[in-house]
Design a protein around this motif. Structure first.
Motif, PDB file in Angstrom:
ATOM      1  N   THR A  75       0.862  -1.179   0.000  1.00  0.00           N
ATOM      2  CA  THR A  75       0.000   0.000   0.000  1.00  0.00           C
ATOM      3  C   THR A  75       0.898   1.227   0.000  1.00  0.00           C
ATOM      4  O   THR A  75       1.730   1.395   0.896  1.00  0.00           O
ATOM      5  CB  THR A  75      -0.928   0.016   1.226  1.00  0.00           C
ATOM      6  N   THR A  77       1.293   5.302   0.071  1.00  0.00           N
ATOM      7  CA  THR A  77       0.652   6.548   0.463  1.00  0.00           C
ATOM      8  C   THR A  77       1.552   7.690   0.011  1.00  0.00           C
ATOM      9  O   THR A  77       2.658   7.852   0.519  1.00  0.00           O
ATOM     10  CB  THR A  77       0.429   6.597   1.988  1.00  0.00           C
ATOM     11  N   SER A  79       0.455  11.012  -0.242  1.00  0.00           N
ATOM     12  CA  SER A  79       0.078  12.215   0.504  1.00  0.00           C
ATOM     13  C   SER A  79      -1.080  11.790   1.403  1.00  0.00           C
ATOM     14  O   SER A  79      -1.412  10.606   1.440  1.00  0.00           O
ATOM     15  CB  SER A  79      -0.309  13.347  -0.454  1.00  0.00           C
ATOM     16  N   PRO A  80      -1.711  12.719   2.086  1.00  0.00           N
ATOM     17  CA  PRO A  80      -2.784  12.280   2.988  1.00  0.00           C
ATOM     18  C   PRO A  80      -3.906  11.501   2.305  1.00  0.00           C
ATOM     19  O   PRO A  80      -4.525  10.655   2.931  1.00  0.00           O
ATOM     20  CB  PRO A  80      -3.312  13.586   3.577  1.00  0.00           C
ATOM     21  N   THR A  81      -4.190  11.743   1.032  1.00  0.00           N
ATOM     22  CA  THR A  81      -5.318  11.045   0.416  1.00  0.00           C
ATOM     23  C   THR A  81      -4.949  10.063  -0.689  1.00  0.00           C
ATOM     24  O   THR A  81      -5.423   8.941  -0.662  1.00  0.00           O
ATOM     25  CB  THR A  81      -6.347  12.057  -0.116  1.00  0.00           C
ATOM     26  N   PRO A  82      -4.141  10.424  -1.714  1.00  0.00           N
ATOM     27  CA  PRO A  82      -3.922   9.449  -2.790  1.00  0.00           C
ATOM     28  C   PRO A  82      -3.141   8.224  -2.303  1.00  0.00           C
ATOM     29  O   PRO A  82      -2.137   8.345  -1.624  1.00  0.00           O
ATOM     30  CB  PRO A  82      -3.107  10.200  -3.832  1.00  0.00           C
ATOM     31  N   GLN A  83      -3.673   7.069  -2.654  1.00  0.00           N
ATOM     32  CA  GLN A  83      -3.000   5.818  -2.375  1.00  0.00           C
ATOM     33  C   GLN A  83      -3.029   4.964  -3.632  1.00  0.00           C
ATOM     34  O   GLN A  83      -3.905   5.119  -4.479  1.00  0.00           O
ATOM     35  CB  GLN A  83      -3.689   5.042  -1.253  1.00  0.00           C
ATOM     36  N   PRO A 102      -3.908   5.017  -9.033  1.00  0.00           N
ATOM     37  CA  PRO A 102      -4.948   6.024  -8.832  1.00  0.00           C
ATOM     38  C   PRO A 102      -5.557   6.519 -10.153  1.00  0.00           C
ATOM     39  O   PRO A 102      -6.643   7.073 -10.165  1.00  0.00           O
ATOM     40  CB  PRO A 102      -4.227   7.160  -8.102  1.00  0.00           C
TER      41      PRO A 102
END
Length: 180
Positions: A75, A77, A79-83, A102
């Motif tokens: 997994t 990561t 940034s805080p949102t895109p994974q 993504p």
């Protein structure tokens, strides 16, 4: 005298063939890892890692086993949102990595043994939801483990038929200490 000469000839032949005189094992240069061996190497990455690219972008990667340890889930990561996620598993005698991007496409890459076991190299096999080969997608990657416990990973993406790649160095994030 004949016995001594015979032993000397056997020892010389063994040296020329790369067979040790202390046993019958060959002293060969490390060769390419078979897909099953490469998968075992990937399993050793289980845990959390911090990556830094050549352009100083930072991100975290978590490696976890599932499905009775037959699947490795990565997994990513950014940034805080895109994974994003990459799932590694055996497919018969092949080692496959499916990258869930993504951008919505899912390239499948296959491990290709190299002449040495220094790095694990995966190349494009096929993809789902990739309407055109010119749409941006992951096309290959390699991983090289370093003696100091870090590893390097290089990823190549194709966009409009042009490759672009970047290498990141990863260090393990220590597991939190158990508190009483």
């Amino acid at each position: 005298m004949v016995a001594t000469r015979r032993v000397a000839m056997l020892a010389l032949t063994a040296m020329m063939l790369g067979v040790g005189t202390s046993g019958s094992r060959a002293y060969a240069q490390p060769g390419p890892l078979r897909p099953e061996q490469a998968f075992q190497t990937l399993k050793s990455f289980v845990g959390d890692w911090q990556g830094v690219t050549e352009s100083e972008r930072q991100f975290q990667v978590s490696y976890r086993l599932t499905a009775n340890d037959t699947v490795l889930v990565e997994t990513w990561t950014m940034s805080p949102t895109p994974q994003s996620m990459t799932v590694d598993h055996m497919d018969g005698n092949a080692l496959i990595a499916t990258h869930y991007c993504p951008q919505g496409n899912q390239p499948r890459l296959q491990y290709r043994p190299e002449t040495s076991n220094e790095r694990l190299h995966f190349t494009f096999r096929d993809a789902t939801n990739l309407p055109d080969a010119n749409v941006a997608h992951q096309h290959e990657f390699w991983i090289r483990r370093h003696a100091d416990g870090t590893f390097a990973r290089n990823e190549t993406y194709l966009e409009n038929g042009e490759p672009g790649s970047e290498t990141a160095i990863f260090t393990r994030i220590p597991a939190p200490a158990n508190t009483p």
